[in-house]
Design an enzyme around this catalytic site. Structure first.
Site, PDB file in Angstrom:
ATOM      1  N   ARG A  72       0.850  -1.305   0.015  1.00  0.00           N
ATOM      2  CA  ARG A  72       0.068   0.032  -0.076  1.00  0.00           C
ATOM      3  C   ARG A  72       0.710   1.210  -0.121  1.00  0.00           C
ATOM      4  NH1 ARG A  72       1.825   1.361   4.250  1.00  0.00           N
ATOM      5  NH2 ARG A  72       0.682   3.587   3.855  1.00  0.00           N
ATOM      6  N   GLY A  73       0.170   2.379  -0.034  1.00  0.00           N
ATOM      7  CA  GLY A  73       1.150   3.665  -0.292  1.00  0.00           C
ATOM      8  C   GLY A  73       1.204   3.988  -1.672  1.00  0.00           C
ATOM      9  N   ALA A  74       1.023   5.171  -1.944  1.00  0.00           N
ATOM     10  CA  ALA A  74       0.754   5.605  -3.461  1.00  0.00           C
ATOM     11  C   ALA A  74       2.138   5.269  -4.324  1.00  0.00           C
ATOM     12  CB  ALA A  74       0.437   7.127  -3.644  1.00  0.00           C
ATOM     13  N   ARG A  76      -7.349  -0.257  -6.897  1.00  0.00           N
ATOM     14  CA  ARG A  76      -7.780   1.086  -6.038  1.00  0.00           C
ATOM     15  C   ARG A  76      -7.884   2.278  -6.843  1.00  0.00           C
ATOM     16  NH1 ARG A  76      -4.288   1.191  -0.658  1.00  0.00           N
ATOM     17  NH2 ARG A  76      -6.391   2.280   0.155  1.00  0.00           N
ATOM     18  N   GLN A 117      -2.587   2.610  10.156  1.00  0.00           N
ATOM     19  CA  GLN A 117      -1.160   2.549   9.532  1.00  0.00           C
ATOM     20  C   GLN A 117      -0.358   2.971  10.241  1.00  0.00           C
ATOM     21  OE1 GLN A 117      -4.135   2.947   7.823  1.00  0.00           O
ATOM     22  NE2 GLN A 117      -4.052   2.458   5.765  1.00  0.00           N
ATOM     23  N   ASP A 130      -1.808  10.732  -1.793  1.00  0.00           N
ATOM     24  CA  ASP A 130      -2.034   9.850  -2.951  1.00  0.00           C
ATOM     25  C   ASP A 130      -2.404  10.384  -4.289  1.00  0.00           C
ATOM     26  OD1 ASP A 130      -2.960   8.359  -0.236  1.00  0.00           O
ATOM     27  OD2 ASP A 130      -2.825   7.003  -1.873  1.00  0.00           O
ATOM     28  N   ASN A 136      -5.262  12.648   0.567  1.00  0.00           N
ATOM     29  CA  ASN A 136      -4.286  11.661   1.269  1.00  0.00           C
ATOM     30  C   ASN A 136      -5.332  10.928   2.409  1.00  0.00           C
ATOM     31  OD1 ASN A 136      -1.912  10.853   1.962  1.00  0.00           O
ATOM     32  ND2 ASN A 136      -1.960  11.771   3.933  1.00  0.00           N
ATOM     33  N   LYS A 137      -4.843  10.012   3.007  1.00  0.00           N
ATOM     34  CA  LYS A 137      -5.565   9.327   4.135  1.00  0.00           C
ATOM     35  C   LYS A 137      -6.458   9.780   5.011  1.00  0.00           C
ATOM     36  CE  LYS A 137      -5.487   5.710   4.536  1.00  0.00           C
ATOM     37  NZ  LYS A 137      -6.522   4.841   3.703  1.00  0.00           N
TER      38      LYS A 137
HETATM   39  O1  MRU Z   1      -4.504   3.212   2.264  1.00  0.00           O
HETATM   40  P1  MRU Z   1      -3.359   3.470   2.154  1.00  0.00           P
HETATM   41  O2  MRU Z   1      -2.446   2.810   3.134  1.00  0.00           O
HETATM   42  O3  MRU Z   1      -2.738   2.948   0.756  1.00  0.00           O
HETATM   43  O4  MRU Z   1      -3.156   5.162   2.269  1.00  0.00           O
HETATM   44  C1  MRU Z   1      -1.763   5.524   2.135  1.00  0.00           C
HETATM   45  C2  MRU Z   1      -1.769   6.926   2.411  1.00  0.00           C
HETATM   46  O5  MRU Z   1      -2.599   7.531   2.484  1.00  0.00           O
HETATM   47  C3  MRU Z   1      -0.340   7.701   2.183  1.00  0.00           C
HETATM   48  O6  MRU Z   1      -0.183   8.824   3.020  1.00  0.00           O
HETATM   49  C4  MRU Z   1      -0.111   8.244   0.846  1.00  0.00           C
HETATM   50  O7  MRU Z   1      -0.196   6.811  -0.178  1.00  0.00           O
HETATM   51  C5  MRU Z   1       1.336   8.703   0.754  1.00  0.00           C
HETATM   52  S1  MRU Z   1       2.375   7.261   0.873  1.00  0.00           S
HETATM   53  C6  MRU Z   1       3.910   7.874   0.805  1.00  0.00           C
END
Ligand code: MRU
Length: 351
Positions: free
Chosen positions: A44-46, A87, A193, A234, A244-245
């Site tokens: 996970r994470g962009a 996603r 997370q 993201d 973002n999250k």
């Molecule tokens: O749902 P996730 O855990 O994939 O969400 C991740 C985030 O929101 C991060 O802050 C974002 O992807 C940046 S990661 C460097």
């Protein structure tokens, strides 16, 4: 231990749903497995999703049997659509898949040369991703005030980017540069997370940190202990609006109210220049079960109505700066992000 590895035609990932208790690597050797891993946040994470998506295209291409260029490319489109359906919010995933498709279409030779070209492109996306995060971490570290508490939301370390980290990379670099900082880690409901992953990384990196509930962030800002808030992204629209999250927006509003700098750290691959503002960003809604409880623990009645948006939108007007590998963008972002993008394109790379 490797967070991500492409070996023998399979993607190996550290399963992030099991952290921090269990450091288990899983092998995804077909498209079904890697798509499941993305959807269930095992990876996970962009930026990490971008690199994974590139190799997922490569892995999916291995099972295409056609030897005609046209039929091969048609099948590759189907592989790409499948990955894009996992996603919706992180633009890096779409960007990487499109880079792979463009590399394939750019080859006018036979299928073997297409295969070679996409393998090289995936490797370039991965190594390029590492340099982007190293550069932005070092640039961003200079912005972090000495002796300050810093709030961080979600997880943006190497787990989320494969190498270095974005917002967490900035904080790691500030710590390595000798700055005396203390990270306040928002636990980041519903999937924790922050509580599970960011604490695991900061602990390994030896960066001083304290875990807080999401709802404690405002109280800490009010008490004067916080010198900056740093988050990842993201998808960033051309005007700087940032998805973002979930909970990022709340932190940004609180930071703005308390006159605390609020920084977004992200590589330029997270900027979607095709959309003019954040209203065009698709916010992923996830299953109610993530809100009804965690793991085997359930604390809400099954019949209760649930909303579970996984991301939110922070308007550019309350973002102090966007930290990228090519420099720090400031308002008006429409100009500054475009200028940084143009300057970064002058650095040789085939993606
Ligand atoms: O749902 P996730 O855990 O994939 O969400 C991740 C985030 O929101 C991060 O802050 C974002 O992807 C940046 S990661 C460097």
């Amino acid at each position: 231990m490797k967070i991500f590895e492409w070996r023998d035609g399979a993607i190996r990932i550290l399963d992030q749903t099991r952290l921090p208790d269990d450091e288990k690597v899983i092998v995804c050797d077909d498209l079904d497995k890697i798509c499941e891993a993305i959807q269930s946040l095992r990876i996970r994470g962009a930026p990490a999703l971008g690199v994974t998506a590139a190799y997922a295209v490569l892995m999916g291409s291995a099972s295409i049997k056609h030897s005609s260029r046209t039929e091969f490319l048609q099948e590759l489109d189907l592989v790409a659509s499948r990955i894009k359906a996992t996603r919706p919010t992180a633009v890096n995933l779409f960007w990487a898949v499109d880079q792979m498709l463009a590399a394939a279409r750019g080859v006018h030779g036979d299928v073997d040369s297409i295969r070679k070209s996409i393998a090289q492109t995936a490797d370039t996306i991965k190594s390029d991703n590492a340099s982007r995060h190293k550069a932005l971490s070092q640039l961003g570290a200079e912005l972090i005030p000495e002796g300050s508490g810093v709030i961080h939301h979600c997880n943006t370390g190497a787990l989320a980017t494969i190498d270095y980290g974005s917002a967490l990379g900035v904080l790691h670099a500030a710590h390595q540069a000798g700055k005396n900082i203390h990270v306040y880690v928002n636990e980041t409901r519903p999937l924790l997370q922050g509580g599970r992953l960011t604490t695991w990384e900061l602990n390994r990196w030896d960066v001083p940190h304290t875990l807080i509930t999401d709802s404690a962030a405002g109280h800490l800002m009010q008490s004067g202990e916080i010198g900056a808030v740093v988050v990842g992204a993201d998808r960033i629209a051309a005007n700087g609006d940032t998805a973002n999250k979930i909970g990022t927006y709340t932190n940004a509003v609180l930071a703005s109210y308390h006159n605390i700098p609020f920084y977004v750290a992200a590589p330029l691959t997270t900027v979607d220049f095709d959309i003019k503002d954040g209203t065009e960003i698709c916010i992923e809604e996830r299953t109610p079960s993530e809100v009804l409880g965690f793991g085997h623990n359930r604390w809400a009645p099954d019949s209760v109505k649930v909303r579970n948006p996984a991301f939110d939108l922070t308007p550019e007007s309350i973002i102090t700066g966007i930290i990228t590998e090519a420099g720090i963008a400031e308002s008006p972002y429409l100009n500054s992000l475009r200028e940084l993008h143009e300057s970064a394109r002058k650095i040789p790379s085939n993606v």
